[in-house]
Structures are given as C-alpha cells and as structure tokens.
Design an enzyme around this catalytic site. Sequence first.
Site, PDB file in Angstrom:
ATOM      1  CD  GLU A   1      35.425  50.637  42.287  1.00  0.00           C
ATOM      2  OE1 GLU A   1      35.779  49.595  41.678  1.00  0.00           O
ATOM      3  OE2 GLU A   1      35.250  50.685  43.524  1.00  0.00           O
TER       4      GLU A   1
ATOM      5  CG  PHE B   1      42.706  50.595  55.098  1.00  0.00           C
ATOM      6  CD1 PHE B   1      43.147  49.376  54.595  1.00  0.00           C
ATOM      7  CD2 PHE B   1      41.340  50.889  55.041  1.00  0.00           C
ATOM      8  CE1 PHE B   1      42.254  48.465  54.051  1.00  0.00           C
ATOM      9  CE2 PHE B   1      40.448  49.972  54.499  1.00  0.00           C
ATOM     10  CZ  PHE B   1      40.909  48.758  54.012  1.00  0.00           C
ATOM     11  CD  GLN B   2      39.863  50.620  51.119  1.00  0.00           C
ATOM     12  OE1 GLN B   2      39.025  51.478  51.380  1.00  0.00           O
ATOM     13  NE2 GLN B   2      39.549  49.446  50.599  1.00  0.00           N
TER      14      GLN B   2
ATOM     15  CE  LYS C   1      34.927  59.089  56.682  1.00  0.00           C
ATOM     16  NZ  LYS C   1      34.813  57.708  57.125  1.00  0.00           N
TER      17      LYS C   1
ATOM     18  CG  MET D   1      42.467  43.098  15.773  1.00  0.00           C
ATOM     19  SD  MET D   1      42.120  43.092  14.000  1.00  0.00           S
ATOM     20  CE  MET D   1      40.880  44.383  13.876  1.00  0.00           C
TER      21      MET D   1
HETATM   22  C1  LIG Z   1      41.970  45.836  27.672  1.00  0.00           C
HETATM   23  C2  LIG Z   1      42.605  45.354  26.422  1.00  0.00           C
HETATM   24  N1  LIG Z   1      43.469  44.306  26.473  1.00  0.00           N
HETATM   25  C3  LIG Z   1      44.036  43.850  25.322  1.00  0.00           C
HETATM   26  C4  LIG Z   1      43.757  44.429  24.113  1.00  0.00           C
HETATM   27  C5  LIG Z   1      44.406  43.917  22.828  1.00  0.00           C
HETATM   28  N2  LIG Z   1      43.364  43.406  21.923  1.00  0.00           N
HETATM   29  C6  LIG Z   1      42.889  44.127  20.889  1.00  0.00           C
HETATM   30  S1  LIG Z   1      41.682  43.353  20.062  1.00  0.00           S
HETATM   31  C7  LIG Z   1      41.781  41.996  21.038  1.00  0.00           C
HETATM   32  C8  LIG Z   1      40.882  40.830  20.828  1.00  0.00           C
HETATM   33  C9  LIG Z   1      39.479  41.135  21.154  1.00  0.00           C
HETATM   34  O1  LIG Z   1      38.759  39.930  21.160  1.00  0.00           O
HETATM   35  P1  LIG Z   1      37.194  39.911  21.038  1.00  0.00           P
HETATM   36  O2  LIG Z   1      36.594  40.840  22.024  1.00  0.00           O
HETATM   37  O3  LIG Z   1      36.712  38.513  21.080  1.00  0.00           O
HETATM   38  O4  LIG Z   1      36.952  40.574  19.639  1.00  0.00           O
HETATM   39  P2  LIG Z   1      37.156  39.984  18.169  1.00  0.00           P
HETATM   40  O5  LIG Z   1      38.411  40.585  17.661  1.00  0.00           O
HETATM   41  O6  LIG Z   1      37.229  38.505  18.271  1.00  0.00           O
HETATM   42  O7  LIG Z   1      35.964  40.481  17.440  1.00  0.00           O
HETATM   43  C10 LIG Z   1      42.775  42.173  22.004  1.00  0.00           C
HETATM   44  C11 LIG Z   1      43.156  41.180  23.013  1.00  0.00           C
HETATM   45  C12 LIG Z   1      42.867  45.528  24.140  1.00  0.00           C
HETATM   46  N3  LIG Z   1      42.543  46.202  23.022  1.00  0.00           N
HETATM   47  N4  LIG Z   1      42.289  45.951  25.288  1.00  0.00           N
END
Ligand SMILES: Cc1ncc(C[n+]2csc(CCOP(=O)(O)OP(=O)(O)O)c2C)c(N)n1
Lengths: 161, 584
Positions: free
Chosen positions: B54, B116-117, B166, B481
């Site tokens: 979803e 439920f749900q 529903k 990052m």
């Molecule tokens: C759902 C979610 N969880 C955690 C984060 C924190 N976060 C920001 S950037 C990042 C790393 C992203 O890794 P990747 O997709 O490999 O991208 P890269 O920075 O390596 O290009 C994280 C964990 C986020 N933005 N979104």
Amino acid sequence: MRHTITLLVENKFGVLSRISGLFSGRGYNIESLSVGEEIDPEYSQMTIVTSGDDLIIEQITKQLNKLVDVIKVTDVTEFEHVEREMIIIKVTPKPEKKTEVLNLAGIFRGRVVDSSENTYTIEVTGDEKKIEAFIGLMKPMGIKDLVRTGKVAILREGYKQ
Amino acid sequence: MKAGMKLTGSEILIECLKREGVKHLFGYPGGVVLNIFDMLYDDKDIKLILTRHEQGAVHAADGYARATGKPGVVLVTSGPGATNTVTGIATASMDSVPLVVITGQVPTMLIGNDAFQEADIVGITRPCTKHNFLVKDVNDLAVVVKEAFHIAVTGRPGPVLIDLPKDVTVGKTDFVWPEKVGLPGYKPKLEGNKWMINQAAHMIEKARKPVIVAGGGVIISGAYKELRELAEHTQVPVTTTLMGIGGFPETNKLSLGMPGMHGTYYANKAIQESDLLIALGMRFDDRVTGKTDSFAPTASIIHIDIDPTSIRKNVRVDIPIVGDVKRVLTVLNKTLKTDVKAQWGQVRKAWLKQIDDWKKERPLTYTKSEATIKPQFVVEKIYELTKGDAIITTEVGQNQMWAAQFYKYDVPRSFITSGGLGTMGFGFPAAIGAQLAFPDKLVIDIAGDGSIQMNIQELATAVLNKLPVKVVILNNGFLGMVRQWQELFYSERYSYSRLDVVPDFVKVAEAYGAAGLRATKPSEVEDVLKEGLFKIKKTVFMDFSVDWKEKVYPMVPSGAPIDHMLFEEDEVKEEKKKRLKVVK
Ligand SMILES: Cc1ncc(C[n+]2csc(CCOP(=O)(O)OP(=O)(O)O)c2C)c(N)n1
Ligand SMILES: [Mg+2]
C-alpha cells in the site's frame, strides 16, 4: 502573553480533536477550552485561552483558520470583550467560619447550590480576577473540591473589528 | 445509470470518481473493500493498478499527481492496509501533493470495538492529511467525495483521506451529484493584496542585489511563464529550492541552481549578500535557511505564498502576500511594466557580474576518475544522453542530491522527489505513477542501493503493467548520506550504515521479469545507459558500482549559516577541520 481566542466551528465529529491535536502537535499550550452549541446546532462556539509571544499567537490563529471545519477565528484579546467563567467549589469550613463563607459567597454574588453537615457547595460566575479572588478567600476555609468551566468570551457590541 | 434508481455506496463511489475524471486508481484489496473491488472487476473506465504494497500505491499516486498536476487516487482496505498508507500520505502532505486516499473501514456498528482489522485511520492521519472524513451514512458519500477532491486540489494542495465503512459501501440511496461544495470554513485566498503587490514592485525597483527564491508553489500554481517574465524583465537571478526545481530553467543564465544545505556556492552567496529576497511559493525549510538568525542578514523579504501559515513562521518578512503565486506574479509583472520605469540591465549590471564571478570561483564540480565510477558522472551522463527530455524521480540520500545537482532541469514537473519528508523508497513507485501518466516519456528513478530496497517489490507492478521505468542505482554499498555525516561529524564511526549485504540487483530485476544491467568501470557507464534508457523497452534496473567514498558537496553543516560551506577541495586542507569546529 495570554490570549483568548473564540472559534466558530462546524459541529462535526472530530473537530475537537483536530483543534486539540493542532495545539499538541505544534507544541502550543491550551490553558482552557470550552465548547458549546451555537443557536444553529450545525455550529459550535469555542473559547480557547492560550499563551505565547506575538509570532506564536499569529501562527495559532492562522493554523486554526486553516482547518477546514473552522469557520471563524477571533482573537478577542485585541478587542473590547466580555469574559466569564463559572466555578463550583465545595468548601469545608470550621463551624465558626460558616457564616463568613456564606457572607463571602453573597459578596461575590455566589449561590449555595448544595450543603451538607460540614460542606457548602457554591457556584460563582465572573471574570478571571473575581474567580481568582474568590478562590483565594476560600482557601483558608478548606477547599474540598473545585471545578471550573474554563472561560467563555464574546465581543462587546459596537466594538467589532 | 437510470434516473431514480437507488445505488449502493460502492456504485456511488465509482460514479463520483468518474465524474471527477479519475481513470486510474492505485490500490490493494482486502475484506472491507471487496464490494468496491467487485464493482471495478468489469468497469471499463477505471483501471486499478495493483501495487505490491500500500505504501507503493500511495507513492505511485503521488508520482502520478506530481507529474500531471491532477489528484492521485488510492483505494486500500482497513487496518494494515490503511496504516501502510501513512508514510505515503505524510510524504504527499509535506510536499503539497493532491491525493484522495480511500480506506475501507469495519462496519459502523463495529467501529471502536477493536474489530478485526480495525484501525482509527482518521485519527492516525489527522496531522498528516489536509483533511479527512469518516463517512457514516451512505447519503453523505457523494458530498464527501466531491468535497475531498475539492480540498485536495485547491488552495495549497494536499492529501485527503476518506474512511469508508463496509456497511456504507452496500447501503443504498438515491444518487445525487452535488453541483457545488459547501465548506463554509474553507476559502483559500488566491488574489494577493494589491497594495502589497505595489509595494513589492517598488522594492524590486530599489533593490540593488535582489534574488528570487522559487519553491514548489511555482510549479503547483503553474507560474513558470510568469516567473520567467519577472526574472528576465527585472534581471533578477533565481534560485530554485529542491521542490522548486524545474520551476525556472536551469540552463537560463539567471539560474543559480539550488540553495541550502547542498546548494550551490553562488546561490547561497547571493542569498547571504542580497538586499532583497523574493520568496515565491516556498516555506523557508531549515534545509534552505541553515541557521535562521544569520539567514540573508541584509535582505528585505517579500514572501508570496498561498498558505498564510507559511508566512512569518520561521523568518521575518517585510512584505507578506498571501495568494496564488501565478495570480500574484501576473499582477506584479503588470505593475512592474506599467508603473516602474527602470533601466533594469543597467541597474543590475554590478550584481549580475558579482554572481558571475561567484559562479566562476566555485562551480559545482567533482573529481573525475578513470578508475572508479563517480556517481556525479552517471547523473551528468544521463543528462547528456537524454538532453534533459525525461522525468527524473529520486530516492533519498546522496543519490537525491546528486540528481538535483548534476542534471539540468528546464521544465516544471520533470523532477519528482520527496523533499519535506525525505522518504526513502519514494522514487521507484513515484516513477511508476509518472510513467502511467506519460507512457511515452522516459521516466528515470535515480536511486540509492539502500532506498531502492524499500519498495523494490514494485518491480512486479512495473513489469505487469508494461511500464518501462528506468532505475539507475548508484550503488555505494552504504546508506551513503548517513555515512557522509558519520565521516564528517562522527569521526568516521560508520555505525550501521554499511549495507554489508546488497542483493544482486541485476538478478533481482530479472527474477521479476525486468531487465538488469551493470557497470563497474567508468568506461561502461555510457553503454549501459544507452542500452538501458533507449534500447530496452521495458522496466530496467541499471546497477552502477560507484565510489563509496564520494560525498555530496558543497555542504552546510546542519545549523550553520548557509555561507558556511564545506567543499571537496577542503578535504585536504586544515580548513575543513576549522569550519567543522565552529559548528560543533
Ligand atoms: C524511510 C527512511 N528511513 C531513513 C531515512 C534516513 N536516511 C536518509 S538518507 C539515508 C541513506 C540512503 O541510502 P541510499 O538509498 O543507499 O542512498 P545514498 O545516500 O547511498 O545515495 C538514510 C538512511 C530516510 N530518509 N527515510
Ligand atoms: Mg547507497
């Protein structure tokens, strides 16, 4: 600074939680909140007492205005208005203080709405100063219980924005 | 539909969706929405895209909405189906994307029973929707749907949720399509205050060092032409925030690129030294302002935004104008042309020269390499090969910033990214939604190896619906990052940011029936891109093993003033340490 804000809202389910959620979600505080139906039962009137600096109050009124169910927001603090609150207070005076309690209630135009062997339950209505003063006077008499409605406010006629 | 016939709630819902012009739904079935799904079984006008999660459905609807400007519509079941939409809804809410999310709910008499749900999705989504509804009576349904669409697309757009028990989907009533919406408490202000606009015009005339900061509101209101007219007529440089990218052509010489934490040197410099900021449809996010106390210290600020709560929320404003950006700019441009007689070219000469010098002093760059694939190089190549004729979506992290920095966006809605919430896993389903809206366009998700795994199951959706979405994975083996922050601010202690196991993305793609390609050397990049983007006509994963040490520069450390930037060339210098120290 404290502000009293009145709201005209749609009398729909969930409105109160939208408004209280807005305050809690954004870290604003609510000192008191009262709600009641309008003449037209489709609407309700709310009075909220809150505090914050000018920027916060500006945000609060804007955010309230943004809610779909909120029709009108008035920060009555900025205008001539009438504020009232009601308290019901249960006091347990010593026998020698009973007359004094009744006298004070009379001076504050309070009404004794219930009494028992050693308690009086008194209803008082007024603005904040009056309410606080009455509570102050009752303290040494022994307050057993106290409930307050929270403020309601309305603009004075002829002073509208 | 015959007149006078009573319809069920499900029939009414479908009929309302058709009247709103809905052709596609994104969704997932479950117990309480089966009556609605049954109606869709042989419906010829509305097609449901069955995603594999979803969350994917909401992001896909979101991508569809961002690519077209039309509302995206989602249909899911109660309980877990509904709670799975929350991240998607919050993402759309932060970026002002119009969505109508329809969630099934347990029958009205069971609500509140922990049935439920059952989930109180109206309660859960109250802070992250623009508005939401629980429909308790089938007689209210048509009005609610009409109001939901109206609220979603007007004013500052946003997601609206309709919770549909529903029993309401089977209850019968006469169908009455409301011609008008009531909503006495909802009146977005579109026209800006004339007097304020006039003041703004004179401020622009007097300014010697003005900068336009254009945000997502420019794109949402369709003010592309008006912004260009303003900038070119009065010769004011334009910086576009992450959400505003595409709102002003980046190939225009007045463009400064993006401001803020990973903004360009010249955008941040221009803001900090400006004497007038013209903020259009943007909300001074902390990623743009850095330390607010030292943001644009010498500038007066004109702020035009449709949302009054955005104005004076986090920066002081001299001329606040609440209104639709396009309408306000139309009046402002007219005022500037009729009431102001300035030799714009002459007046701006020194300032534009200064900006040009900044551009030359520190352009956006990276160190090229023959040995390892630089992620920036991959993004540059994509731009070169597509000539900018594509819709780019992104995941979140370094990939997102490089996608923003090293590709030039010239038209609105060509860059689709989760800005406000920064949701990893957004880009791929969003690309699916965008591709559905534009089957003939090249739609590319610039992804990270971490993010892509957050909604990788949508490969099935893309393949099944023959959507040739191209996914470019900048595979650095890290949550890059996060690693970058750990390197700079946590003494290289890479706590749980190395992915350790990264699946073979080529095989994953192939397992789902998509194509998979890989490049491990710089010399392979162009060929893989050519093959993946142009030759292969189906969903493709392109896996680029990139230099894991690469960082996004410039970088303003969180909470620092925006001209307090770190650059790649500082890495070797003591300079960097000094700058970092000031922040800590
Ligand atoms: C759902 C979610 N969880 C955690 C984060 C924190 N976060 C920001 S950037 C990042 C790393 C992203 O890794 P990747 O997709 O490999 O991208 P890269 O920075 O390596 O290009 C994280 C964990 C986020 N933005 N979104
Ligand atoms: Mg990564």
